[in-house]
Design a protein around this motif. Structure first.
Motif, mmCIF file in Angstrom:
data_model
loop_
_atom_site.group_PDB
_atom_site.id
_atom_site.type_symbol
_atom_site.label_atom_id
_atom_site.label_comp_id
_atom_site.label_asym_id
_atom_site.label_seq_id
_atom_site.Cartn_x
_atom_site.Cartn_y
_atom_site.Cartn_z
ATOM 1 N N ASP A 93 -0.611 4.336 13.018
ATOM 2 C CA ASP A 93 -0.890 5.752 12.732
ATOM 3 C C ASP A 93 0.381 6.592 12.625
ATOM 4 N N PRO A 94 1.365 6.444 13.533
ATOM 5 C CA PRO A 94 2.597 7.230 13.345
ATOM 6 C C PRO A 94 3.291 6.938 12.012
ATOM 7 N N TYR A 95 3.293 5.674 11.582
ATOM 8 C CA TYR A 95 3.905 5.349 10.295
ATOM 9 C C TYR A 95 3.128 6.004 9.156
ATOM 10 N N ALA A 96 1.796 5.925 9.201
ATOM 11 C CA ALA A 96 0.976 6.524 8.141
ATOM 12 C C ALA A 96 1.134 8.047 8.128
ATOM 13 N N ILE A 97 1.193 8.665 9.295
ATOM 14 C CA ILE A 97 1.363 10.119 9.360
ATOM 15 C C ILE A 97 2.748 10.513 8.847
ATOM 16 N N ASN A 98 3.754 9.750 9.220
ATOM 17 C CA ASN A 98 5.109 10.035 8.757
ATOM 18 C C ASN A 98 5.232 9.852 7.248
ATOM 19 N N LYS A 102 -1.152 11.831 7.102
ATOM 20 C CA LYS A 102 -2.496 11.679 7.669
ATOM 21 C C LYS A 102 -2.621 10.314 8.316
ATOM 22 N N PRO A 103 -3.571 10.170 9.272
ATOM 23 C CA PRO A 103 -3.730 8.869 9.933
ATOM 24 C C PRO A 103 -4.214 7.798 8.952
ATOM 25 N N TYR A 104 -4.070 6.557 9.361
ATOM 26 C CA TYR A 104 -4.392 5.411 8.510
ATOM 27 C C TYR A 104 -5.835 5.439 8.023
ATOM 28 N N VAL A 105 -6.747 5.820 8.883
ATOM 29 C CA VAL A 105 -8.172 5.801 8.532
ATOM 30 C C VAL A 105 -8.471 6.786 7.411
ATOM 31 N N ASP A 110 -4.943 2.769 -1.776
ATOM 32 C CA ASP A 110 -3.577 2.415 -2.161
ATOM 33 C C ASP A 110 -2.582 2.714 -1.044
ATOM 34 N N GLN A 111 -2.769 3.843 -0.366
ATOM 35 C CA GLN A 111 -1.893 4.185 0.748
ATOM 36 C C GLN A 111 -2.060 3.195 1.894
ATOM 37 N N GLN A 112 -3.302 2.788 2.178
ATOM 38 C CA GLN A 112 -3.538 1.795 3.225
ATOM 39 C C GLN A 112 -2.877 0.463 2.863
ATOM 40 N N ASN A 113 -2.950 0.074 1.594
ATOM 41 C CA ASN A 113 -2.291 -1.167 1.161
ATOM 42 C C ASN A 113 -0.781 -1.076 1.329
ATOM 43 N N GLU A 114 -0.214 0.097 1.057
ATOM 44 C CA GLU A 114 1.230 0.269 1.222
ATOM 45 C C GLU A 114 1.632 0.176 2.695
ATOM 46 N N VAL A 115 0.821 0.763 3.577
ATOM 47 C CA VAL A 115 1.090 0.667 5.017
ATOM 48 C C VAL A 115 1.017 -0.792 5.464
ATOM 49 N N MET A 116 0.026 -1.525 4.985
ATOM 50 C CA MET A 116 -0.108 -2.935 5.353
ATOM 51 C C MET A 116 1.071 -3.759 4.842
ATOM 52 N N ARG A 117 1.545 -3.465 3.625
ATOM 53 C CA ARG A 117 2.708 -4.181 3.101
ATOM 54 C C ARG A 117 3.944 -3.908 3.957
#
Length: 190
Positions: A93-98, A102-105, A110-117
């Protein structure tokens, strides 16, 4: 005089690196924060759904994978791997917010896929023997554990085995050479 200062500097640098590595080593074997893992079921569900999304076959959430991941992490994972998994879960969540504000959920697919990568690249082990030693001593990375438990949980569930794989309830005799049909699914049994 300069020689003494250089030796003192080298000694302090060595002592500092040994202290840091021993602190890091001990932090991997601390008591895991399992209460936090139980409170993050929604995040686990979103992460599992990113790995195996719902398409023409059921997704990870529908197959009950988040509960499986929770159970495996809490009951069947080494302490070092539990701590690495929990640390990775706390960092999502901190990475997604940064990155996206917004939080991962709440992120788009596409943003979730980028966070996972990002977490996949951050958790890659070393190659060869150093990688084996790393996995043996400090366990698998967050992403490796998440992906492994997601796939095992999904393909051993009833929905994953029957609707995603070519499932034969009662197999016949062994046939060694069977021609494959274009677009055929993998088999659920071996």
């Amino acid at each position: 005089m300069k020689r003494r200062q250089a030796l003192l500097g080298i000694t302090l640098l060595s002592a500092g690196s040994v202290a840091f590595s021993s602190y890091k080593w001990l932090s991997w074997y601390k008591k895991p924060d399992l209460v936090y893992v139980h409170s993050q079921k929604e995040l686990l569900a979103a992460l599992a759904e990113t790995i195996i999304p719902t398409t023409d076959t059921p997704g990870a959430i529908e197959a009950g994978v988040p509960d499986f991941i929770l159970k495996m992490v809490v009951e069947n994972t080494m302490t070092a791997s539990q701590n690495r998994f929990i640390d990775g879960l706390k960092a999502v969540d901190p990475y997604a917010i940064n990155r996206f504000g917004k939080p991962y959920v709440k992120c788009t697919r596409d943003q979730q896929n980028e966070v996972m990568r990002h977490f996949e690249n951050a958790g890659k082990p070393f190659e060869g023997i150093p990688g084996k030693v790393e996995r043996k001593l400090i366990g698998n990375s967050f992403f490796t554990t998440l992906k492994q438990y997601t796939c095992v949980g999904y393909f051993t569930s009833r929905l994953g085995a029957t609707r995603s794989l070519a499932y034969v309830f009662t197999p016949g005799g062994y046939t060694g050479c069977v021609p494959l049909i274009t677009g055929q699914k993998s088999w659920a049994i071996r």
